[in-house]
Write a protein that holds these residues in place. Sequence first.
Motif, mmCIF file in Angstrom:
data_model
loop_
_atom_site.group_PDB
_atom_site.id
_atom_site.type_symbol
_atom_site.label_atom_id
_atom_site.label_comp_id
_atom_site.label_asym_id
_atom_site.label_seq_id
_atom_site.Cartn_x
_atom_site.Cartn_y
_atom_site.Cartn_z
ATOM 1 N N ASP A 79 -10.509 1.097 -0.899
ATOM 2 C CA ASP A 79 -10.270 2.557 -1.226
ATOM 3 C C ASP A 79 -8.766 2.875 -0.953
ATOM 4 O O ASP A 79 -8.696 3.909 -0.228
ATOM 5 C CB ASP A 79 -11.150 3.431 -0.510
ATOM 6 N N THR A 80 -7.852 1.957 -1.212
ATOM 7 C CA THR A 80 -6.148 2.436 -0.957
ATOM 8 C C THR A 80 -5.429 2.065 -2.075
ATOM 9 O O THR A 80 -5.756 1.115 -3.173
ATOM 10 C CB THR A 80 -6.127 1.123 0.192
ATOM 11 N N SER A 81 -4.650 2.840 -2.445
ATOM 12 C CA SER A 81 -3.673 2.955 -3.419
ATOM 13 C C SER A 81 -2.618 2.102 -3.200
ATOM 14 O O SER A 81 -1.862 2.021 -1.823
ATOM 15 C CB SER A 81 -2.913 4.322 -3.860
ATOM 16 N N TYR A 82 -2.144 1.133 -4.229
ATOM 17 C CA TYR A 82 -1.238 0.043 -4.059
ATOM 18 C C TYR A 82 -0.362 0.132 -5.175
ATOM 19 O O TYR A 82 -0.521 0.748 -6.380
ATOM 20 C CB TYR A 82 -1.843 -1.396 -4.328
ATOM 21 N N THR A 99 3.934 0.918 5.872
ATOM 22 C CA THR A 99 3.361 -0.202 5.501
ATOM 23 C C THR A 99 4.621 -1.374 4.810
ATOM 24 O O THR A 99 5.330 -0.861 4.278
ATOM 25 C CB THR A 99 2.115 -0.078 4.379
ATOM 26 N N LEU A 117 1.433 3.772 1.453
ATOM 27 C CA LEU A 117 1.186 4.497 2.963
ATOM 28 C C LEU A 117 2.348 4.585 3.621
ATOM 29 O O LEU A 117 3.273 3.398 3.632
ATOM 30 C CB LEU A 117 -0.167 4.013 3.509
ATOM 31 N N ALA A 137 0.820 -1.213 0.084
ATOM 32 C CA ALA A 137 0.032 -0.204 0.108
ATOM 33 C C ALA A 137 0.998 1.190 0.147
ATOM 34 O O ALA A 137 1.754 1.152 0.506
ATOM 35 C CB ALA A 137 -0.967 0.093 1.209
ATOM 36 N N GLN A 165 -6.895 -3.714 1.208
ATOM 37 C CA GLN A 165 -7.760 -2.954 2.007
ATOM 38 C C GLN A 165 -8.674 -2.085 0.927
ATOM 39 O O GLN A 165 -8.332 -1.542 -0.230
ATOM 40 C CB GLN A 165 -7.097 -1.696 2.944
ATOM 41 N N THR A 218 -5.704 1.598 -7.524
ATOM 42 C CA THR A 218 -6.539 2.031 -6.425
ATOM 43 C C THR A 218 -7.533 1.009 -6.205
ATOM 44 O O THR A 218 -8.433 0.938 -7.163
ATOM 45 C CB THR A 218 -6.890 3.380 -6.416
#
Length: 497
Positions: A276-279, A254, A251, A249, A274, A300
């Motif tokens: 609504d999360t950008s990877y 992470t 973030l 992710a 997860q 995302t």
Amino acid sequence: MKWFGLSCFLLGVLLLPSTRNVLGLPDTALNCCEGDILLLLDSSGSVSSYEFSRLLRFLSELLLPFSLGQGQVRVGLLQVGTEPHLEFGLDTHSTQHGLQEALRRTKQLQGDTNTDAALRLAKGLLTGAGSQSEHPKVLLWLTDGVRPGRVDEPMEELRKLGVSVLVVSTGHGNYQVLRKVVTPPIENHLYFVDIDDISIITQDLREAIIELIHAERLWVVQVSFQSAVLQWRPVINSNTGFYELHYNAVLPGTRYHRRILPGDSSWVEISDLQPDTSYTASLTPKSNEDYFKTLSVTFTTLSEVLSPAVVTVSDSGPDQVRVSWGPLQPDQVRMYKIEYGALPSGQVSIVTLHGHQNSTVLAGLQPDTLYLVTVSALYSTGKERSVSVKACTQEVLPSLVDLQLTSVGHGAIQAQWRGHEEGLRGYWLRWDGGETQSLFHQGSSYLYLPPGTLSTHLTHLAPRSRVCVSPVYRTARGQGLCCTADTQPDAVFLGYQ
């Protein structure tokens, strides 16, 4: 997804300078690509001959810059009709002259739109024995959008096998259906366009195809709120190496996830993500025989949609309704609870169902009654989500009991009938007109009578006139009776349904 039509005249004017390059792309575009393009062309009777000819002209213009043959671009044409017809295979044409002549000679099939059968054949052509598995593959579906059939599953199978799906719709196609079948990004691979303006999309669509069959890259073919499917062009096999996948992710803090994939794989599904999360993901081919660059992609995940998000009511009858909901999430939902009761203050009944069910029939209801139905999902985590809808049962519509016609002179009859009084609002009569026929009712006359009326006198009837009487209730007409009248004196006729 892109929308094009007559309303986009200004856009068409602005694009004119770039579309003049259609036949004059740089030399790098002519020999840029290596892969298979299978054209899935709607050739059914719902497509007009004019529209079909414009589609062929569009394909001729779209494909003209590509170099054809082994080691470059192979093109096949599969027509959709009652039965699919392979106009020419992927190995048929190695020159533009041959391809252009074949497109010019193509004849429309007519018949039904059996897209499902055509997709089964397309799967064999693109991924079966004899196909070039190491090459990128593109399925370009051109359709008017009329009754496409159940295409979700076969299209998903193609995508999982590494086939990129692009769609051009020239009619009023179902957006929700078409967006599910195309390979992301939707804005580059799904086009809605009026047939007279189809040339507007030529350059954009060609560039989208070049992007798919040009360079080695890693791309996302499917994404949900908790998973993603990544796809790439194979550069090794199980005998020469393996793939190393890293993803995390985007973030702070992470951790990275690492997976080793077989050398003969061309796609992978990443789960437990997860919402609504950008990877970011990177794929590195590992081989002792050659060096390959690392491929990367960022995506995302979708926002989580909790069940029930949608509740619908169907198959309504006098004493039952069917309630359905979605999306189905059996891995997360432990059970569903359905509560229903008549409004405004009827007794509440409860039905519980397993988490893998998404529909049930509520029976034993009162006719012509409004109910409040609440569907609640009980999640394994203890969370609960509820959605309520209103459902109305149908009114009971008793049919007419009896109808008799008695001739009372030339062109005249006495009509008598019996019906059920409960809920009755009146009677609706229809008969063939004769001298009284109505221009607006195509030779038939009509009469509405109050509920207490059980007979009427009709005159100026045509010979062998058909007289029908139906009971009228609050919401609809009940089953009526009809009889053909002989207007000779002393004739009596009984009605029939």
